[in-house]
Motif scaffolding. Structure first.
Motif, short mmCIF file in Angstrom:
data_model
loop_
_atom_site.label_atom_id
_atom_site.label_comp_id
_atom_site.label_asym_id
_atom_site.label_seq_id
_atom_site.Cartn_x
_atom_site.Cartn_y
_atom_site.Cartn_z
N ASP A 105 -4.14 -24.65 -6.85
CA ASP A 105 -4.21 -23.36 -6.16
C ASP A 105 -4.91 -22.31 -7.03
O ASP A 105 -5.67 -21.47 -6.51
CB ASP A 105 -2.81 -22.88 -5.80
CG ASP A 105 -2.19 -23.69 -4.66
OD1 ASP A 105 -2.94 -24.44 -4.01
OD2 ASP A 105 -0.97 -23.58 -4.45
N LYS A 106 -4.67 -22.36 -8.34
CA LYS A 106 -5.31 -21.42 -9.25
C LYS A 106 -6.82 -21.62 -9.28
O LYS A 106 -7.59 -20.66 -9.28
CB LYS A 106 -4.73 -21.58 -10.66
CG LYS A 106 -5.26 -20.57 -11.66
CD LYS A 106 -4.58 -20.74 -13.01
CE LYS A 106 -5.11 -19.72 -14.02
NZ LYS A 106 -4.47 -19.88 -15.35
N MET B 231 -8.64 -23.05 -6.85
CA MET B 231 -9.19 -22.71 -5.54
C MET B 231 -9.27 -21.20 -5.32
O MET B 231 -10.15 -20.72 -4.62
CB MET B 231 -8.36 -23.35 -4.43
CG MET B 231 -8.39 -24.88 -4.43
SD MET B 231 -10.07 -25.55 -4.32
CE MET B 231 -10.50 -25.06 -2.64
N ALA B 232 -8.36 -20.46 -5.93
CA ALA B 232 -8.35 -19.00 -5.78
C ALA B 232 -9.62 -18.37 -6.34
O ALA B 232 -10.05 -17.30 -5.91
CB ALA B 232 -7.12 -18.40 -6.44
N GLY B 233 -10.24 -19.06 -7.31
CA GLY B 233 -11.45 -18.53 -7.92
C GLY B 233 -12.72 -18.95 -7.21
O GLY B 233 -13.82 -18.53 -7.58
N LYS B 234 -12.59 -19.80 -6.18
CA LYS B 234 -13.76 -20.27 -5.43
C LYS B 234 -13.91 -19.45 -4.16
O LYS B 234 -13.37 -19.78 -3.12
CB LYS B 234 -13.62 -21.76 -5.08
CG LYS B 234 -13.22 -22.65 -6.24
CD LYS B 234 -14.25 -22.62 -7.38
CE LYS B 234 -13.83 -23.58 -8.49
NZ LYS B 234 -14.72 -23.52 -9.65
N THR B 235 -14.63 -18.35 -4.27
CA THR B 235 -14.73 -17.42 -3.14
C THR B 235 -16.13 -17.34 -2.55
O THR B 235 -16.31 -16.81 -1.46
CB THR B 235 -14.30 -16.01 -3.58
OG1 THR B 235 -15.12 -15.60 -4.68
CG2 THR B 235 -12.83 -16.01 -4.03
N GLU B 236 -17.12 -17.87 -3.27
CA GLU B 236 -18.51 -17.75 -2.80
C GLU B 236 -18.78 -18.74 -1.66
O GLU B 236 -18.31 -19.87 -1.67
CB GLU B 236 -19.48 -18.03 -3.95
CG GLU B 236 -20.94 -17.86 -3.56
CD GLU B 236 -21.89 -18.17 -4.70
OE1 GLU B 236 -23.11 -18.02 -4.50
OE2 GLU B 236 -21.42 -18.56 -5.79
N GLU B 237 -19.57 -18.29 -0.70
CA GLU B 237 -20.01 -19.16 0.38
C GLU B 237 -21.51 -18.95 0.55
O GLU B 237 -21.98 -17.85 0.74
CB GLU B 237 -19.29 -18.82 1.69
CG GLU B 237 -19.64 -19.75 2.84
CD GLU B 237 -18.84 -19.46 4.10
OE1 GLU B 237 -19.18 -20.05 5.15
OE2 GLU B 237 -17.89 -18.66 4.03
#
Length: 207
Positions: free
Chosen positions: A25-26, A28-34
């Motif tokens: 979860d930690k 994934m929380a840093g993967k915000t770019e699309e």
């Protein structure tokens, strides 16, 4: 000392999985770019085009406009081509612009002409921002034989691809220049293939 019980094993497993989930979860929380990706499928193993068409069908299922340009295999009917053209032509235009592998056509000048025409169509489709994914099937073969200039392909993808458009490029022997600019590159490794045992290509498996 008492022996571990099933409950002890379950508790240890649950605690281990909880730690893994927290760590995941930690991350994934840093993967915000699309953004649109450059995706390369290469290698000697089977499955390069199959995996790419899997993504095309995902796009269709999500209502995302997409398109396919087939560089080499256009001379033969395939299940993916038939399915898309008969049922999803509005969502995914399909351009079969090759005439077969070079050892079949035995006409290099014609092969170059067809590959160039396919690349021109590919650029048009990629530049259209309404397309969320464009599949360039077997373009790596055309690049390998220098039917298309790799420098031109790299320049177009890096300078002119719309920010949200995914481009998938398949075929053996992908050029290093292409792999360098890819966001995702996968090499299919050949472990076994029925062709080596005298089994011919079969519908539903190969095409």
């Amino acid at each position: 000392m008492s022996e571990p019980t099933d409950r002890d094993e379950i508790d240890r497993h649950n605690a281990k999985m909880a730690k893994k989930k927290a760590a995941r979860d930690k991350i994934m929380a840093g993967k915000t770019e699309e953004r649109g990706l450059i995706i390369v499928h290469t290698g000697k193993g089977k499955g390069k085009s199959s995996a790419a068409f899997g993504m095309i069908f995902r796009c269709i299922a999500h209502g995302m406009p997409c398109a396919v340009v087939q560089f080499i295999k256009g001379g033969m009917e395939t299940g993916e081509r038939t399915l898309i053209q008969e049922h999803f032509a509005d969502a995914c235009p399909f351009y079969a612009m090759g005439e077969g592998f070079t050892w079949e056509t035995q006409d290099r000048a014609r092969d170059i002409e067809m590959a160039q025409a396919a690349w021109t169509k590919a650029k048009e489709l990629i530049a259209d921002e309404t397309n969320r994914m464009v599949l360039l099937d077997e373009i790596n073969i055309a690049l390998r034989y220098d039917y298309i200039d790799i420098a031109e392909v790299v320049a177009f993808l890096t300078e002119h691809k719309p920010p949200m458009t995914h481009v998938v490029l398949t075929g053996r022997n992908a050029k290093e220049e292409l792999i360098e600019i890819a966001d995702l590159a996968t090499e299919m490794e050949l472990l076994k293939h029925p062709f080596r045992s005298g089994v011919k290509a079969q519908a539903g498996v190969e095409f």
